[in-house]
Design an enzyme around this catalytic site. Structure first.
Site, PDB file in Angstrom:
ATOM      1  N   LYS A  22      -0.115  27.375   9.922  1.00  0.00           N
ATOM      2  CA  LYS A  22       0.204  28.286  10.623  1.00  0.00           C
ATOM      3  C   LYS A  22       1.897  28.006  10.959  1.00  0.00           C
ATOM      4  O   LYS A  22       2.632  28.745  10.819  1.00  0.00           O
ATOM      5  CB  LYS A  22      -0.358  28.619  11.981  1.00  0.00           C
ATOM      6  CG  LYS A  22      -0.172  30.064  12.693  1.00  0.00           C
ATOM      7  CD  LYS A  22      -0.952  30.174  13.956  1.00  0.00           C
ATOM      8  CE  LYS A  22      -2.259  30.527  13.636  1.00  0.00           C
ATOM      9  NZ  LYS A  22      -3.425  30.239  14.768  1.00  0.00           N
ATOM     10  N   ARG A  91      -0.876  28.227  20.109  1.00  0.00           N
ATOM     11  CA  ARG A  91      -1.593  28.554  19.275  1.00  0.00           C
ATOM     12  C   ARG A  91      -2.102  27.383  18.236  1.00  0.00           C
ATOM     13  O   ARG A  91      -1.296  26.845  17.967  1.00  0.00           O
ATOM     14  CB  ARG A  91      -1.051  29.652  18.325  1.00  0.00           C
ATOM     15  CG  ARG A  91      -0.197  30.799  18.751  1.00  0.00           C
ATOM     16  CD  ARG A  91       0.761  31.375  17.990  1.00  0.00           C
ATOM     17  NE  ARG A  91      -0.184  32.119  17.039  1.00  0.00           N
ATOM     18  CZ  ARG A  91       0.532  32.911  16.067  1.00  0.00           C
ATOM     19  NH1 ARG A  91       1.749  32.881  15.717  1.00  0.00           N
ATOM     20  NH2 ARG A  91      -0.227  33.574  15.256  1.00  0.00           N
ATOM     21  N   GLY A 100     -10.852  31.739  13.381  1.00  0.00           N
ATOM     22  CA  GLY A 100     -11.501  32.055  14.531  1.00  0.00           C
ATOM     23  C   GLY A 100     -12.263  30.806  15.269  1.00  0.00           C
ATOM     24  O   GLY A 100     -13.135  30.898  16.447  1.00  0.00           O
ATOM     25  N   MET A 102     -10.797  27.773  16.173  1.00  0.00           N
ATOM     26  CA  MET A 102     -10.245  27.180  17.228  1.00  0.00           C
ATOM     27  C   MET A 102      -9.632  27.981  17.990  1.00  0.00           C
ATOM     28  O   MET A 102      -9.581  29.370  17.942  1.00  0.00           O
ATOM     29  CB  MET A 102      -9.415  26.283  16.434  1.00  0.00           C
ATOM     30  CG  MET A 102     -10.157  24.987  15.977  1.00  0.00           C
ATOM     31  SD  MET A 102      -9.423  23.650  15.106  1.00  0.00           S
ATOM     32  CE  MET A 102      -7.952  24.603  14.448  1.00  0.00           C
ATOM     33  N   ARG A 335       0.200  33.740   5.561  1.00  0.00           N
ATOM     34  CA  ARG A 335      -0.236  32.933   4.579  1.00  0.00           C
ATOM     35  C   ARG A 335      -0.799  33.420   3.249  1.00  0.00           C
ATOM     36  O   ARG A 335      -0.780  34.687   3.160  1.00  0.00           O
ATOM     37  CB  ARG A 335      -1.385  31.963   5.257  1.00  0.00           C
ATOM     38  CG  ARG A 335      -2.730  32.949   5.764  1.00  0.00           C
ATOM     39  CD  ARG A 335      -3.631  32.379   6.194  1.00  0.00           C
ATOM     40  NE  ARG A 335      -4.604  33.622   6.740  1.00  0.00           N
ATOM     41  CZ  ARG A 335      -5.254  33.489   7.935  1.00  0.00           C
ATOM     42  NH1 ARG A 335      -5.228  32.382   8.570  1.00  0.00           N
ATOM     43  NH2 ARG A 335      -5.982  34.462   8.346  1.00  0.00           N
ATOM     44  N   HIS A 451     -13.555  39.416  12.220  1.00  0.00           N
ATOM     45  CA  HIS A 451     -14.142  38.029  12.067  1.00  0.00           C
ATOM     46  C   HIS A 451     -15.159  37.728  11.003  1.00  0.00           C
ATOM     47  O   HIS A 451     -15.250  36.988  10.053  1.00  0.00           O
ATOM     48  CB  HIS A 451     -14.687  37.579  13.368  1.00  0.00           C
ATOM     49  CG  HIS A 451     -15.403  36.158  13.261  1.00  0.00           C
ATOM     50  ND1 HIS A 451     -16.916  36.117  13.094  1.00  0.00           N
ATOM     51  CD2 HIS A 451     -14.861  34.768  13.446  1.00  0.00           C
ATOM     52  CE1 HIS A 451     -16.887  34.751  13.131  1.00  0.00           C
ATOM     53  NE2 HIS A 451     -15.950  34.150  13.315  1.00  0.00           N
ATOM     54  N   SER A 781     -24.895  10.738 -24.926  1.00  0.00           N
ATOM     55  CA  SER A 781     -24.878  11.650 -23.943  1.00  0.00           C
ATOM     56  C   SER A 781     -25.388  11.251 -22.758  1.00  0.00           C
ATOM     57  O   SER A 781     -26.265  10.705 -22.405  1.00  0.00           O
ATOM     58  CB  SER A 781     -25.926  12.863 -24.393  1.00  0.00           C
ATOM     59  OG  SER A 781     -25.869  13.768 -23.430  1.00  0.00           O
ATOM     60  N   THR A 784     -26.644  12.670 -16.261  1.00  0.00           N
ATOM     61  CA  THR A 784     -26.239  12.336 -15.127  1.00  0.00           C
ATOM     62  C   THR A 784     -27.235  12.573 -13.954  1.00  0.00           C
ATOM     63  O   THR A 784     -26.893  12.060 -12.917  1.00  0.00           O
ATOM     64  CB  THR A 784     -24.812  12.971 -14.817  1.00  0.00           C
ATOM     65  OG1 THR A 784     -25.086  14.331 -14.857  1.00  0.00           O
ATOM     66  CG2 THR A 784     -23.824  12.507 -15.835  1.00  0.00           C
ATOM     67  N   CYS A 849     -24.879  15.996 -20.410  1.00  0.00           N
ATOM     68  CA  CYS A 849     -26.143  17.028 -20.327  1.00  0.00           C
ATOM     69  C   CYS A 849     -26.646  17.135 -19.063  1.00  0.00           C
ATOM     70  O   CYS A 849     -27.431  18.101 -18.899  1.00  0.00           O
ATOM     71  CB  CYS A 849     -27.022  16.547 -21.650  1.00  0.00           C
ATOM     72  SG  CYS A 849     -28.018  15.173 -21.297  1.00  0.00           S
ATOM     73  N   TYR A 869     -17.452  16.579 -24.950  1.00  0.00           N
ATOM     74  CA  TYR A 869     -18.065  17.974 -24.269  1.00  0.00           C
ATOM     75  C   TYR A 869     -18.897  17.735 -23.074  1.00  0.00           C
ATOM     76  O   TYR A 869     -19.331  16.800 -22.847  1.00  0.00           O
ATOM     77  CB  TYR A 869     -18.818  18.499 -25.386  1.00  0.00           C
ATOM     78  CG  TYR A 869     -20.237  17.891 -25.549  1.00  0.00           C
ATOM     79  CD1 TYR A 869     -21.292  18.018 -25.026  1.00  0.00           C
ATOM     80  CD2 TYR A 869     -20.167  16.897 -26.809  1.00  0.00           C
ATOM     81  CE1 TYR A 869     -22.403  17.199 -25.168  1.00  0.00           C
ATOM     82  CE2 TYR A 869     -21.330  16.122 -26.876  1.00  0.00           C
ATOM     83  CZ  TYR A 869     -22.546  16.300 -26.254  1.00  0.00           C
ATOM     84  OH  TYR A 869     -23.891  15.895 -26.202  1.00  0.00           O
TER      85      TYR A 869
HETATM   86  P1  ADP Z   1      -6.013  32.912  14.995  1.00  0.00           P
HETATM   87  O1  ADP Z   1      -5.618  31.615  14.297  1.00  0.00           O
HETATM   88  O2  ADP Z   1      -7.244  33.049  15.639  1.00  0.00           O
HETATM   89  O3  ADP Z   1      -5.386  34.206  14.259  1.00  0.00           O
HETATM   90  P2  ADP Z   1      -3.436  33.219  16.683  1.00  0.00           P
HETATM   91  O4  ADP Z   1      -2.886  31.903  17.037  1.00  0.00           O
HETATM   92  O5  ADP Z   1      -2.943  33.790  15.234  1.00  0.00           O
HETATM   93  O6  ADP Z   1      -5.105  32.803  16.414  1.00  0.00           O
HETATM   94  O7  ADP Z   1      -3.379  34.051  17.826  1.00  0.00           O
HETATM   95  C1  ADP Z   1      -4.244  35.024  18.026  1.00  0.00           C
HETATM   96  C2  ADP Z   1      -3.795  36.435  18.263  1.00  0.00           C
HETATM   97  O8  ADP Z   1      -2.643  36.394  19.274  1.00  0.00           O
HETATM   98  C3  ADP Z   1      -3.021  36.861  16.957  1.00  0.00           C
HETATM   99  O9  ADP Z   1      -3.394  38.187  16.511  1.00  0.00           O
HETATM  100  C4  ADP Z   1      -1.675  36.683  17.123  1.00  0.00           C
HETATM  101  O10 ADP Z   1      -1.020  37.630  16.416  1.00  0.00           O
HETATM  102  C5  ADP Z   1      -1.504  36.921  18.573  1.00  0.00           C
HETATM  103  N1  ADP Z   1      -0.414  36.207  19.079  1.00  0.00           N
HETATM  104  C6  ADP Z   1       0.003  34.950  18.942  1.00  0.00           C
HETATM  105  N2  ADP Z   1       1.113  34.187  19.552  1.00  0.00           N
HETATM  106  C7  ADP Z   1       1.644  35.515  19.708  1.00  0.00           C
HETATM  107  C8  ADP Z   1       2.978  35.896  20.531  1.00  0.00           C
HETATM  108  N3  ADP Z   1       3.631  34.856  20.650  1.00  0.00           N
HETATM  109  N4  ADP Z   1       3.563  37.086  20.625  1.00  0.00           N
HETATM  110  C9  ADP Z   1       2.208  37.916  20.460  1.00  0.00           C
HETATM  111  N5  ADP Z   1       1.113  37.940  19.788  1.00  0.00           N
HETATM  112  C10 ADP Z   1       0.657  36.686  19.600  1.00  0.00           C
HETATM  113 MG    MG Z   2      -3.857  34.518  13.643  1.00  0.00          MG
END
Ligand code: ADP
Ligand code: MG
Ligand code: MG
Length: 890
Positions: A22, A91, A100, A102, A335, A451, A781, A784, A849, A869
């Site tokens: 991120k 974040r 989801g 962490m 990403r 999720h 041959s 494994t 094999c 092979y």
């Molecule tokens: P996850 O990895 O679970 O997506 P994020 O860190 O991306 O967690 O954040 C959870 C939600 O909060 C996401 O929808 C993200 O876009 C939103 N969010 C994170 N930081 C900000 C911010 N600075 N302003 C507004 N929304 C945010």
């Molecule tokens: Mg996110």
């Protein structure tokens, strides 16, 4: 002093190790000049130090302060200022995305005073109170460890009191009351008040993100996805932008292409007047990007422009998170997006056509595991079926199982061998245990970015989400379809992750389009299928690229023929033991209980023609290609009746007084051949030495079949393989006899046969003395499977079920050594034997094999070691072709 904190402007997308995915991508977007709220990243190194030392490493607090001051200057506000507060999000973000798993806390900096400042500055008290209650909720759950249900129940109660299901119907006063309730709940459950000091909030949130690396569910996810445990997570601190500031604001997620099908064109969900977490949680139903254009054309168009820019920059499909605040677009995350196997192949193909990547790169972007998934069976749509509902096609596949409504039941039922479909309104990270064991996942809420959808796609699990016609009642473990049918826990349902359909009962399954194409089906429905075309193109490119050949393990003409259609370049392992089963078992009994050589010979003579006809069929179906035939390998008692059964039968016969001579002999033989450790007993080449006639009969059958093929105009290339050799002397003893037989057969038939004699390398001793053995072998041959058993000293049947799960949990190995070659241990033996063998005999042909021949990671290893092979089961042949091509790209 280690630098632990970096401004977004200081990083780049290539720094995922240090900044997490991120953070690295936020930095990349910042440097691309995209509208990213400013912020900074605390490194994974800081997290590792924190986890190791049990507290902040020296210098971290000061560095955070320094960056915070800089951020405050940029934003011209102070964190949590009573009059005009700067708010930030905290974040998590590890190197590999763990959707989801962490934690993230939004709106950090709000307290009883600054919430009023925010209200005045925004001229919107409702928005300010809404933001504060969100902070209390996320902080309470994430930082203070309170069950999130505590808060969601209070929220539901507030909505109920108001007579609504909509969070948007709650007004300023309702939200203010909710804030008071939440604060009270925090005191009650955490035994402390919500911290009013903004900096304390920030520091606690950062630490909570560090700690979230080690939660059970994060650890489970990593194990599932084979992500190392010691990476740690980075933390991103970012100025807040607000999607919950009224109807001109909103949040969304989007993909630059459809992650389910790979179709060109953007795909996304948008939710007005919401913060980001609402979109994924499925609180309200989202609208599509096309509909967003109706609501806010300017932001929509800018978003599309940015998405195009991102794709061109990353040369790949991206997923993004964005927020619109009062008509201004902000980018919050991007990403390279996860995708289904179908999408992976199709996107790779499209990008080649669009000139974004070349064919080599396209090949790197698809995997054998994805191809294997595309070869899974599909529902047979010509069969009768009862459609219950249609949801979103979130992750492909055809899953049939009993409906269960909570993760614990899913685990319990799966453990006793039942196929289950996990049915939920929506999933949360707690459901992961159940999602792992389920055949499929079905939810009634949430879109393709929910999720459930994201996690299922990541695991390759079939998923249908957002089937809104279903009223899911998890408390009573049932769901009711709008209009009538009720499905209770244990009832069988079928879900199609490719179409989004949900059916009652078990729908029969059929071959996938990809398999039909490999089978040579010329139906335009198959040949014009865009997925088939994308797969064909990349498998063909892999064929042009690879050095490693791919053979198949096949024991019958039918299997051999199929494997050949799938692209096999010969047979690497034809087992012969099944040729002694069924009706022929009795002939083996005759052989074993024979009193003298004449008796043995008679039994062998009876077996010869039967074996010859088996070999004829196989050599014919692989005409022109090499066929490696392994002489009999398992211990002989496997062909005799069970000792206990036979003893009981004899005892009964005794009582009735009609015990037969043959039975008595049989029992004696069974007793004689009984072994404490059959795997380490009289088998393989040892049998060939003790009962010489057995191996020579088999060799004769092979060679006579070859001679017959030649006379019929065929082109056979049999390779006779001796199993379980540990010493060159063993090989020499049986090889001499085989050469004598070969001379006889060629003279009798008057033809010259192109054949060779080699051995399996499946004992450590064979690997270590490979130079000696190579002098007497035309080929090696690597077996494994046995080599793994013999090297680790465990028998697969005994250990896999009993303690492998513990070993995997405790990290003795990251994946079963029977699934993926243990390259450090067993692999070293393979490497050694290959090198020693080649040195002694430069002509030596090398292959593998064992089942590892079809495993992607192992294939790359065998390629690197320089084998000629790999050989695998027919259905893995296309997978091996693809992976051998990918391996050649390096
Ligand atoms: P996850 O990895 O679970 O997506 P994020 O860190 O991306 O967690 O954040 C959870 C939600 O909060 C996401 O929808 C993200 O876009 C939103 N969010 C994170 N930081 C900000 C911010 N600075 N302003 C507004 N929304 C945010
Ligand atoms: Mg996110
Ligand atoms: Mg073996």
């Amino acid at each position: 002093m280690t630098a632990y904190v970096f401004d977004f402007s200081q990083g780049s997308k290539d720094q995922k190790d240090l900044l997490g995915g991120k953070g690295a991508n936020l930095a990349e977007m910042t440097n691309l000049g995209l509208p990213v709220p400013p912020g900074f990243t605390i490194t994974t190194e800081a997290c590792r130090a924190y986890l190791q030392e049990g507290g902040d490493p020296a210098g971290l607090a000061e560095q955070v302060s320094e960056r915070l001051v800089a951020l405050e200057e940029t934003m011209e506000r102070k964190l949590g200022d009573a009059g005009d507060p700067l708010l930030v999000s905290v974040r998590s973000g590890a190197k590999f995305s763990m959707p989801g798993m962490m934690e993230t806390v939004l709106n950090v900096g709000l307290n009883d005073e600054s919430v009023e400042g925010l209200a005045r500055q925004s001229d919107d008290s409702r928005f300010a109170q809404d933001s504060y209650r969100r902070l209390l909720q996320m902080f309470g759950a994430t930082v203070l460890g309170i069950e999130s249900a505590v808060f969601s129940e209070a929220l539901d109660a507030a909505k109920k009191a108001k007579g609504t299901d909509e969070d948007l119907d709650l007004d300023t006063d309702d939200l203010r009351d909710l804030v008071a309730t939440y604060k009270q709940l925090i005191e009650e459950h955490a035994g402390r008040a919500f911290p009013q000091d903004p900096r304390e909030q920030l520091d606690l949130a950062v630490n909570a993100v560090f700690d979230s690396w080690n939660t059970d569910r994060a650890a489970l996810y990593r194990r599932q996805e084979q992500i190392p445990d010691d990476l740690g997570t980075a933390v991103n601190v970012q100025a807040m932008v607000f999607g919950n500031r009224g109807m001109d604001s909103g949040s969304g997620v989007a993909f630059t292409r459809d992650p389910a099908t790979g179709n060109q064109g953007v795909y996304g969900d948008y939710l007005q007047n919401a913060q980001g977490e609402d979109v994924v949680a499925g609180i309200r139903n989202t609208v599509s990007l096309a509909d967003m254009a109706e609501v806010d054309r300017t932001s929509h168009d800018e978003l599309l422009e940015i998405m195009e820019k991102l794709e061109k920059h990353y040369h790949d499909m991206c997923d993004i998170e964005f927020t619109v605040e009062d008509g201004k677009l902000w980018m919050l995350q991007t990403r390279v997006g996860k995708r289904t196997p179908e999408a992976a192949f199709r996107i790779a193909g499209h990008m080649v056509d669009e000139g974004l990547i070349d064919l080599d790169e396209a090949l790197r972007r698809v995997t054998g595991a994805q191809l294997a998934q595309l070869m899974f069976p599909r529902f047979d749509y010509s069969s009768e079926r009862n459609l219950l509902a249609k949801g979103m096609n979130a992750s492909p596949g055809a899953a049939v199982g009993k409906a269960v409504f909570d993760w614990a039941t899913a685990v319990e039922w799966a453990e006793r061998g039942e196929d289950v479909i996990l049915v939920r309104k929506e999933t949360s990270p707690d459901d992961l245990h159940g999602m792992v064991v389920a055949k499929g996942i079905l939810t009634s809420r949430g879109g393709k970015t929910s999720h459930a959808a994201v996690v299922a796609r990541g695991m390759g699990r079939t998923c249908v989400c957002g089937a809104e016609a279903l009223d899911v009642d998890t408390k009573n473990a049932e769901f009711t379809v709008r209009g009538g049918t009720t499905i209770r826990e244990g009832d069988v349902i079928s879900i199609d992750g490719t179409t989004g359909e949900v059916f009652e009962g078990a729908v029969p399954v059929t071959d996938s389009a990809v398999v039909r194409w490999f089978e040579g089906d010329k139906d335009p429905e198959i040949t014009d299928n865009p997925l088939v075309q994308a797969v064909a193109r990349l498998v063909e490119h892999a064929d042009q690229t690879r050095r490693l050949q791919v053979r198949t393990n096949a024991d019958t003409g039918e299997d051999a023929a199929r494997a050949r259609r799938f692209g096999a370049q010969g047979i690497g392992l034809c087992r012969t033991e099944h040729m002694f089963l069924g009706e022929r078992r009795e002939l083996v009994e005759h052989l074993i209980i024979a009193d003298d050589e004449a008796g043995q010979e008679k039994a062998l003579d009876a077996l010869l023609p039967q074996q010859r006809s088996d070999f004829l069929e196989i050599l014919e179906s692989m005409d022109g290609l090499p066929v490696t035939i392994r002489l009999i390998d398992p211990p002989l008692h496997e062909f005799l009746p069970d000792l206990t059964d036979l003893s009981v039968a004899m005892a009964v016969a005794d009582v009735h007084g009609h015990r037969k001579k043959r039975q008595r002999k049989l029992l004696a033989a069974v007793q004689r051949l009984h072994e404490a450790n059959p795997m380490l007993g009289l088998r393989g080449v040892r049998l060939g030495i003790v009962i010489p006639g057995l191996f020579t009969m088999q060799a004769r059958a092979v060679l006579e079949a070859a001679a017959e093929r030649i006379k019929a105009g065929g082109d056979p290339h049999p390779e006779i393989m001796i199993p379980l050799v540990g010493s060159v002397r063993e090989l020499d003893l049986v090889k001499q006899r085989i050469m004598d037989v070969a001379a006889d057969v060629q003279e009798e038939a008057g033809v010259a046969i192109d054949f060779s004699v080699g051995t399996m390398i499946e004992l450590p001793r064979a690997a270590l003395t490979a130079d000696q053995i190579a002098g007497s072998a035309d080929f090696f041959s690597f077996g494994t499977n046995d080599l793994t058993q013999m090297t680790w000293g465990f028998s697969r049947d005994d250990v896999e079920a009993s303690f492998f799960s513990t070993y995997l949990e405790q990290g003795v190995f990251p994946v079963s050594p029977f699934e993926s070659l243990d390259t450090e241990g067993v692999g070293t033996l393979v490497r050694t034997a290959a090198a020693k063998g080649r040195e002694a005999n430069p002509e030596l042909h090398l292959g593998v094999c064992g089942e590892h021949g079809g495993d992607p990671a192992s294939i790359h290893f065998f390629d690197e070691v320089g084998l000629d092979y790999v050989s695998c089961s027919p259905f893995r042949v296309p997978v091996a072709r693809l992976e051998a091509g990918r391996s050649a790209l390096g």
